[in-house]
Design a protein around this motif. Structure first.
Motif, PDB file in Angstrom:
ATOM      1  N   VAL A  36       0.844  -1.203   0.000  1.00  0.00           N
ATOM      2  CA  VAL A  36       0.000   0.000   0.000  1.00  0.00           C
ATOM      3  C   VAL A  36       0.881   1.256   0.000  1.00  0.00           C
ATOM      4  O   VAL A  36       0.624   2.213  -0.746  1.00  0.00           O
ATOM      5  N   ALA A  37       1.917   1.241   0.839  1.00  0.00           N
ATOM      6  CA  ALA A  37       2.797   2.402   0.934  1.00  0.00           C
ATOM      7  C   ALA A  37       3.552   2.643  -0.376  1.00  0.00           C
ATOM      8  O   ALA A  37       3.662   3.785  -0.846  1.00  0.00           O
ATOM      9  N   PHE A  38       4.076   1.576  -0.972  1.00  0.00           N
ATOM     10  CA  PHE A  38       4.809   1.726  -2.229  1.00  0.00           C
ATOM     11  C   PHE A  38       3.885   2.198  -3.354  1.00  0.00           C
ATOM     12  O   PHE A  38       4.283   3.016  -4.187  1.00  0.00           O
ATOM     13  N   ALA A  39       2.660   1.685  -3.381  1.00  0.00           N
ATOM     14  CA  ALA A  39       1.713   2.104  -4.415  1.00  0.00           C
ATOM     15  C   ALA A  39       1.381   3.581  -4.275  1.00  0.00           C
ATOM     16  O   ALA A  39       1.270   4.304  -5.277  1.00  0.00           O
ATOM     17  N   ALA A  40       1.216   4.041  -3.034  1.00  0.00           N
ATOM     18  CA  ALA A  40       0.925   5.454  -2.803  1.00  0.00           C
ATOM     19  C   ALA A  40       2.115   6.330  -3.184  1.00  0.00           C
ATOM     20  O   ALA A  40       1.955   7.389  -3.814  1.00  0.00           O
ATOM     21  N   LEU A  41       3.329   5.911  -2.822  1.00  0.00           N
ATOM     22  CA  LEU A  41       4.526   6.685  -3.160  1.00  0.00           C
ATOM     23  C   LEU A  41       4.713   6.765  -4.672  1.00  0.00           C
ATOM     24  O   LEU A  41       5.022   7.833  -5.217  1.00  0.00           O
ATOM     25  N   ALA A  42       4.506   5.634  -5.351  1.00  0.00           N
ATOM     26  CA  ALA A  42       4.616   5.639  -6.812  1.00  0.00           C
ATOM     27  C   ALA A  42       3.555   6.547  -7.423  1.00  0.00           C
ATOM     28  O   ALA A  42       3.811   7.234  -8.431  1.00  0.00           O
ATOM     29  N   GLY A  43       2.358   6.590  -6.822  1.00  0.00           N
ATOM     30  CA  GLY A  43       1.307   7.469  -7.319  1.00  0.00           C
ATOM     31  C   GLY A  43       1.662   8.937  -7.169  1.00  0.00           C
ATOM     32  O   GLY A  43       1.366   9.753  -8.048  1.00  0.00           O
ATOM     33  N   LEU A  44       2.298   9.284  -6.058  1.00  0.00           N
ATOM     34  CA  LEU A  44       2.693  10.679  -5.850  1.00  0.00           C
ATOM     35  C   LEU A  44       3.718  11.140  -6.875  1.00  0.00           C
ATOM     36  O   LEU A  44       3.753  12.310  -7.263  1.00  0.00           O
TER      37      LEU A  44
END
Length: 452
Positions: free
Chosen positions: A105-113
Motif C-alpha cells: 500500500v505504501a509503495f503504491a501510494a509513493l509511486a502514485g505521488l
C-alpha cells in the motif's frame, strides 16, 4: 463530417509520435492496474476489498500529485520533472511485488505521488503541435488511442497474471511503463507551440471558436463588467465549470462500469461482462473518431448532458441483447466529452499555465471516477442494477445544466459588450500629440470566447 481532417494531423510528426508514445505508455499502465488487483487477491491471499484499498491509495496519490506535477512541467520543463519520477517508479515497482500487504500500500501510494504525468504531457504536446483549427481532431485521435489502449491493456494484464507469477507480471508491466517514460524523456517533445504569449491562433471557424485572451488581463470599465478573479492565475468560473464537467463525466463512466457488471450478473450472464465492456469501449472509439471529423466543436456541457441522457435508457434493457445495444449507444459520447473538456480548457487557459491546468483536469477526472462507483453501488444496493444507470445519469444532466449556466454567467461577467469594449479602449489608450489614440495600445480587450 470530413474524415480528411485526420490527414494533416497524422502527417504532423510530433502529433504522430505523441499518439504512438501515448499508446505504448498506456497499455502497460492499464495492464498494471489489473495485475495489481490480482496480485493482492491471489499471491497475497487478501480480499477484493483490500485490493481496492491498494488501488484507492494509488488513485488518491495520483489525484493529489496532478496539479503539483503539472506546475513543475510549466516551471522546469519535461526532463527535470520526469527524470526523478522515473527513478522513483523503478525503485518502488522493483520492490513492491515482493513485499507484504501494508508495505505494498505504501509503495503504491509513493509511486502514485511521483507518477509520470503522461496524460498531461502528451496532451500538451498534441495541443502545441497543431494549429487551433486541428486541435479537436488531434485530441479526438488521442482519446481514440486511449480507448484502444484501454481495450488492450486489461486483457494483456489478465493474460500475464494467469501465465506467470503475479509478482513477475507486475514487475514487467510497471518497468515497461517506466521504460516508455524514459523514451519520452529522451525524445523530450516540446510542450508549447512556440508562439509568443498572447499571439492569435489562426483557423477559427465562423462560430468564433478562437483562443481566449485571459480575462484577468482585460481592463475593467466601471459599471460595464469586472474581470473575474482567477485562482492560481487561471482558474476562473468558466474554467472551474469545465473541470466540474470533467469530474462528472468520469462519475457517469465509473458508475456505468459498476452498473454494467451488476446488470449482467442479474441477467445470469457474468461471462458476457468482457465483450459487453468491449462494445462500450468500441462505441466510445467510434464516437471519438466521428467528433474529430465533425465540422465544428460542441460545448462540453451539451456533450456531458448527451452522455448522461443516453446512459439512462440502458436501465430499460430486458435482456443481454438489448442491454448490449443500449450500452454501445451510451458509449458513443464518452470520448467526445473527454476531448471537449481538454479542448475547451486549452482555449480558456493561457499556455504558460497549461501543465498545471492539465494536472487539475486529471485530478478532477480521478475524483469523479472515485465518486461514481460508490454512488452507483449505493443505488444498486437499494434499488437494483437499473438504478445505478438512472442515478449517475440524473447527476450528469444536473451538473451539465449547472455547469452551462455557470460558464455562461462567467463569460457575461468577464466580457464587456461591444460598446463597453470601445469605451475601454478609449479610456485606456493614451492620446497621441495630434489627438488620435494610437492603434497599437497594449491595453487590449479579451478575444471572443467559445460560445456554442
Amino acid at each position: 463530417m470530413d474524415l480528411g481532417a485526420y490527414r494533416p494531423v497524422l502527417a504532423n510528426r510530433d502529433t504522430r509520435s505523441a499518439l504512438l508514445l501515448g499508446f505504448l505508455i498506456r497499455v502497460p499502465m492499464w495492464a498494471g492496474g489489473v495485475i495489481l488487483t490480482l496480485h493482492v487477491v491471489t499471491s497475497l491471499g487478501r480480499s477484493y476489498g483490500e485490493a481496492g484499498l491498494v488501488t484507492a491509495a494509488s488513485t488518491v496519490a495520483v489525484a493529489v500529485s496532478g496539479p503539483w506535477r503539472g506546475r513543475l512541467l510549466d516551471r522546469i520543463g519535461l526532463r527535470r520533472t520526469v527524470g526523478p519520477s522515473l527513478l522513483v517508479q523503478v525503485v518502488c515497482w522493483s520492490v513492491a511485488p515482493w513485499v507484504g500487504y501494508l508495505p505494498l500500500v505504501a509503495f503504491a501510494a509513493l509511486a502514485g505521488l511521483f507518477v509520470v504525468p503522461t496524460f498531461s504531457i502528451l496532451r500538451q504536446v498534441i495541443i502545441g503541435s497543431v494549429p487551433a483549427e486541428q486541435r479537436r481532431t488531434a485530441l479526438s485521435l488521442d482519446s481514440s488511442a486511449t480507448e484502444l489502449s484501454f481495450m488492450a491493456g486489461p486483457a494483456i494484464g489478465v493474460w500475464l497474471a494467469t501465465s506467470w507469477h503475479t509478482g513477475w507480471a507486475l514487475l514487467v508491466c510497471e518497468l515497461a511503463s517506466a521504460a516508455a517514460g524514459f523514451v519520452m524523456w529522451l525524445v523530450n517533445p516540446p510542450l508549447t507551440s512556440g508562439r509568443p504569449e498572447g499571439a492569435p491562433e489562426a483557423g477559427h471557424d465562423e462560430q468564433g471558436e478562437g483562443a481566449r485572451a485571459e480575462a484577468i488581463a482585460a481592463p475593467a470599465v466601471p459599471g460595464r463588467g469586472v474581470a473575474p478573479r482567477a485562482v492560481r492565475g487561471f482558474i476562473t468560473v468558466p474554467v472551474a465549470a469545465v473541470l466540474l464537467a470533467a469530474a462528472c463525466s468520469t462519475l457517469v463512466l465509473s458508475g456505468t462500469d459498476v452498473s454494467i457488471v451488476a446488470a449482467l450478473r442479474s441477467f445470469g450472464s457474468t461471462g458476457s461482462i468482457g465483450w459487453v465492456l468491449a462494445l462500450w469501449g468500441a462505441g466510445s472509439l467510434v464516437g471519438g473518431l466521428v467528433y474529430g471529423a465533425w465540422h465544428r466543436s460542441l460545448s462540453v456541457f451539451w456533450l456531458l448532458g448527451g452522455l448522461a441522457a443516453t446512459t439512462a435508457p440502458v436501465a430499460l434493457a430486458l435482456g443481454v441483447p438489448s442491454f448490449a445495444v443500449l450500452v454501445t449507444v451510451s458509449g458513443f459520447l464518452c470520448a467526445p466529452t473527454i476531448t471537449a473538456t481538454v479542448e475547451q480548457l486549452s482555449r480558456l487557459v493561457s499556455e504558460r499555465f497549461r501543465g498545471e491546468m492539465m494536472g487539475w483536469h486529471g485530478s478532477a477526472m480521478t475524483a469523479g471516477s472515485a465518486v461514481g462507483a460508490p454512488v452507483a453501488g449505493f443505488a444498486i444496493d437499494h434499488g437494483g442494477w437499473s438504478w445505478g444507470f438512472v442515478v449517475v445519469s440524473a447527476l450528469g444532466v444536473l451538473i451539465a445544466g449547472l455547469g452551462w449556466l455557470a460558464s455562461r454567467r462567467g463569460r457575461e461577467v468577464a466580457e464587456p459588450g461591444p460598446a463597453a469594449a470601445a469605451e475601454a479602449s478609449a479610456v485606456a489608450a493614451p492620446a497621441s500629440p495630434d489627438g488620435v489614440a494610437p492603434t497599437d495600445s497594449e491595453h487590449g480587450v479579451p478575444a471572443a470566447t467559445i460560445d456554442h
